[in-house]
Design a protein around this motif. Structure first.
Motif, PDB file in Angstrom:
ATOM      1  N   LEU A  18       0.850  -1.187   0.000  1.00  0.00           N
ATOM      2  CA  LEU A  18       0.000   0.000   0.000  1.00  0.00           C
ATOM      3  C   LEU A  18       0.883   1.233   0.000  1.00  0.00           C
ATOM      4  N   ARG A  19       0.515   2.225  -0.830  1.00  0.00           N
ATOM      5  CA  ARG A  19       1.399   3.358  -1.020  1.00  0.00           C
ATOM      6  C   ARG A  19       1.344   4.382   0.110  1.00  0.00           C
ATOM      7  N   THR A  20       0.210   4.473   0.802  1.00  0.00           N
ATOM      8  CA  THR A  20       0.061   5.461   1.872  1.00  0.00           C
ATOM      9  C   THR A  20      -0.694   4.848   3.036  1.00  0.00           C
ATOM     10  N   ARG A  21      -0.623   5.498   4.170  1.00  0.00           N
ATOM     11  CA  ARG A  21      -1.426   5.062   5.306  1.00  0.00           C
ATOM     12  C   ARG A  21      -2.887   5.457   5.079  1.00  0.00           C
ATOM     13  N   LEU A  22      -3.743   4.737   5.738  1.00  0.00           N
ATOM     14  CA  LEU A  22      -5.161   4.994   5.564  1.00  0.00           C
ATOM     15  C   LEU A  22      -5.572   6.315   6.204  1.00  0.00           C
ATOM     16  N   GLY A  23      -6.499   7.003   5.540  1.00  0.00           N
ATOM     17  CA  GLY A  23      -7.028   8.258   6.054  1.00  0.00           C
ATOM     18  C   GLY A  23      -8.525   8.293   5.837  1.00  0.00           C
ATOM     19  N   PRO A  24      -9.183   9.443   6.072  1.00  0.00           N
ATOM     20  CA  PRO A  24     -10.637   9.549   5.913  1.00  0.00           C
ATOM     21  C   PRO A  24     -11.106   9.176   4.510  1.00  0.00           C
ATOM     22  N   ARG A  25     -10.352   9.618   3.475  1.00  0.00           N
ATOM     23  CA  ARG A  25     -10.765   9.293   2.115  1.00  0.00           C
ATOM     24  C   ARG A  25     -10.719   7.791   1.886  1.00  0.00           C
ATOM     25  N   ASP A  26      -9.722   7.119   2.441  1.00  0.00           N
ATOM     26  CA  ASP A  26      -9.611   5.675   2.276  1.00  0.00           C
ATOM     27  C   ASP A  26     -10.772   4.956   2.951  1.00  0.00           C
ATOM     28  N   THR A  27     -11.217   5.477   4.065  1.00  0.00           N
ATOM     29  CA  THR A  27     -12.367   4.882   4.747  1.00  0.00           C
ATOM     30  C   THR A  27     -13.605   4.943   3.864  1.00  0.00           C
ATOM     31  N   ALA A  28     -13.825   6.088   3.229  1.00  0.00           N
ATOM     32  CA  ALA A  28     -14.966   6.237   2.327  1.00  0.00           C
ATOM     33  C   ALA A  28     -14.839   5.312   1.128  1.00  0.00           C
ATOM     34  N   LEU A  29     -13.633   5.195   0.581  1.00  0.00           N
ATOM     35  CA  LEU A  29     -13.408   4.320  -0.564  1.00  0.00           C
ATOM     36  C   LEU A  29     -13.655   2.861  -0.207  1.00  0.00           C
ATOM     37  N   ARG A  30     -13.267   2.480   0.987  1.00  0.00           N
ATOM     38  CA  ARG A  30     -13.455   1.096   1.403  1.00  0.00           C
ATOM     39  C   ARG A  30     -14.934   0.771   1.613  1.00  0.00           C
ATOM     40  N   GLU A  31     -15.718   1.756   1.999  1.00  0.00           N
ATOM     41  CA  GLU A  31     -17.146   1.501   2.223  1.00  0.00           C
ATOM     42  C   GLU A  31     -17.905   1.374   0.904  1.00  0.00           C
ATOM     43  N   ALA A  32     -17.732   2.319   0.004  1.00  0.00           N
ATOM     44  CA  ALA A  32     -18.444   2.287  -1.276  1.00  0.00           C
ATOM     45  C   ALA A  32     -17.670   3.112  -2.292  1.00  0.00           C
ATOM     46  N   ARG A  33     -17.368   2.510  -3.420  1.00  0.00           N
ATOM     47  CA  ARG A  33     -16.630   3.220  -4.465  1.00  0.00           C
ATOM     48  C   ARG A  33     -16.997   2.646  -5.821  1.00  0.00           C
ATOM     49  N   THR A  41     -24.476   9.511  -4.407  1.00  0.00           N
ATOM     50  CA  THR A  41     -23.812  10.437  -5.318  1.00  0.00           C
ATOM     51  C   THR A  41     -22.342  10.059  -5.405  1.00  0.00           C
ATOM     52  N   ARG A  42     -21.716  10.445  -6.495  1.00  0.00           N
ATOM     53  CA  ARG A  42     -20.298  10.172  -6.670  1.00  0.00           C
ATOM     54  C   ARG A  42     -19.475  11.353  -6.179  1.00  0.00           C
ATOM     55  N   ASP A  43     -18.374  11.059  -5.522  1.00  0.00           N
ATOM     56  CA  ASP A  43     -17.438  12.082  -5.080  1.00  0.00           C
ATOM     57  C   ASP A  43     -16.755  12.683  -6.307  1.00  0.00           C
ATOM     58  N   ALA A  44     -16.686  14.010  -6.346  1.00  0.00           N
ATOM     59  CA  ALA A  44     -16.097  14.679  -7.511  1.00  0.00           C
ATOM     60  C   ALA A  44     -14.598  14.489  -7.598  1.00  0.00           C
ATOM     61  N   ASN A  45     -13.952  14.161  -6.482  1.00  0.00           N
ATOM     62  CA  ASN A  45     -12.487  14.111  -6.450  1.00  0.00           C
ATOM     63  C   ASN A  45     -11.899  12.725  -6.204  1.00  0.00           C
ATOM     64  N   SER A  46     -12.734  11.702  -6.157  1.00  0.00           N
ATOM     65  CA  SER A  46     -12.219  10.357  -5.931  1.00  0.00           C
ATOM     66  C   SER A  46     -13.215   9.344  -6.479  1.00  0.00           C
ATOM     67  N   ARG A  47     -12.919   8.079  -6.264  1.00  0.00           N
ATOM     68  CA  ARG A  47     -13.817   7.012  -6.705  1.00  0.00           C
ATOM     69  C   ARG A  47     -14.912   6.716  -5.686  1.00  0.00           C
ATOM     70  N   ALA A  48     -14.949   7.447  -4.588  1.00  0.00           N
ATOM     71  CA  ALA A  48     -15.914   7.170  -3.523  1.00  0.00           C
ATOM     72  C   ALA A  48     -17.357   7.416  -3.970  1.00  0.00           C
ATOM     73  N   VAL A  49     -18.253   6.595  -3.452  1.00  0.00           N
ATOM     74  CA  VAL A  49     -19.696   6.754  -3.647  1.00  0.00           C
ATOM     75  C   VAL A  49     -20.298   7.021  -2.274  1.00  0.00           C
ATOM     76  N   HIS A  50     -21.056   8.100  -2.141  1.00  0.00           N
ATOM     77  CA  HIS A  50     -21.636   8.480  -0.851  1.00  0.00           C
ATOM     78  C   HIS A  50     -23.145   8.226  -0.860  1.00  0.00           C
ATOM     79  N   PHE A  51     -23.592   7.337   0.015  1.00  0.00           N
ATOM     80  CA  PHE A  51     -25.020   7.059   0.164  1.00  0.00           C
ATOM     81  C   PHE A  51     -25.616   8.021   1.182  1.00  0.00           C
ATOM     82  N   SER A  52     -26.778   8.580   0.852  1.00  0.00           N
ATOM     83  CA  SER A  52     -27.493   9.425   1.803  1.00  0.00           C
ATOM     84  C   SER A  52     -28.114   8.535   2.870  1.00  0.00           C
ATOM     85  N   PRO A  53     -28.522   9.096   4.011  1.00  0.00           N
ATOM     86  CA  PRO A  53     -29.183   8.265   5.027  1.00  0.00           C
ATOM     87  C   PRO A  53     -30.389   7.515   4.463  1.00  0.00           C
ATOM     88  N   LYS A  54     -31.204   8.211   3.654  1.00  0.00           N
ATOM     89  CA  LYS A  54     -32.362   7.548   3.045  1.00  0.00           C
ATOM     90  C   LYS A  54     -31.914   6.469   2.072  1.00  0.00           C
TER      91      LYS A  54
END
Length: 228
Positions: free
Chosen positions: A96-111, A202-215
């Motif tokens: 792995l090239r970097t340590r995990l951070g907030p963006r990595d957490t989002a990517l791991r959940e949905a991307r 919705t898709r994150d504009a700056n990464s491969r992350a996908v963000h689900f709304s609460p609904k």
């Protein structure tokens, strides 16, 4: 002269660090310009153009002109599958090239994995579809069942349109972050498009992350009978 596929040539194309960074950036499924890919690779535009020419000649990328710009994208589902598998191999080996951070957490959940949903939510969906008998597994191959076909139709996916194309309906894709399978193929792409069209995510504009709304998260969990 040895016969058979020249895997060394393909491996060399992917193995260059700058080209690997470009290919990884394009796994978002979005087409990017040479300038954008140069920034992703950390090289000059001139150097990036040389790399992109090699990747295009090797049939790993396809370019398309639109106005004054030329956009590049992954050439096919097969190329994307190889790249995702290599990401899984690298992650599983501890490369792995970097340590995990907030963006990595989002990517791991949905991307986005090229054109379908990956991460823990993608895996949860795949497991639920197996459990509900919508997908059948046999000898490392998966196929859509009649129940899965009917469920997809009831969800609003136009199966007749998917069946009209030659690409695989269902394909198992190894998730690089979890080392477990998620759903690829035409059906995987259709479900991700549906989630976005319904406003569940919705898709994150700056990464491969996908963000689900609460609904959207609640509807996703109800639809696939999973706890996320």
């Amino acid at each position: 002269m040895r016969e058979g596929p020249d895997i060394a040539r393909v491996a060399a194309l992917i193995g260059d660090p700058a080209r690997a960074n470009m290919l990884t950036a394009l796994m978002s499924g979005r087409a990017l310009t040479a300038t954008e890919l140069a920034a992703e690779a950390g090289v000059t535009l001139q150097t990036a153009s040389g790399h992109l020419a090699k990747l295009s000649e090797g049939d790993l990328l396809r370019g398309r002109k639109q106005g004054r710009h030329k956009y590049f994208a992954i050439a096919s589902d097969e190329v994307a599958a190889v790249l995702e598998a290599l990401m899984g191999l690298a992650a599983g080996s501890g490369h792995l090239r970097t340590r995990l951070g907030p963006r990595d957490t989002a990517l791991r959940e949905a991307r986005v994995c090229y054109n379908h949903l990956a991460g823990t939510m993608g895996i949860a969906m795949f497991d639920a579809m197996i459990s509900e008998g919508q997908i059948a597994t046999q000898k490392d191959q998966i196929s859509l069942t009649a129940k899965g076909h009917a469920f997809a139709e009831s969800f609003g996916i136009k199966m007749s349109e998917l069946e009209a194309t030659r690409a695989p309906m269902c394909r198992e894709c190894l998730d690089w972050s979890e080392r477990r399978s998620h759903l690829a193929g035409k059906l995987g792409r259709a479900y991700l498009s549906a989630f976005l069209d319904l406003g569940w995510a919705t898709r994150d504009a700056n990464s491969r992350a996908v963000h689900f709304s609460p609904k959207g998260r609640a509807e996703f969990s109800r639809t696939f009978a999973v706890t996320t």
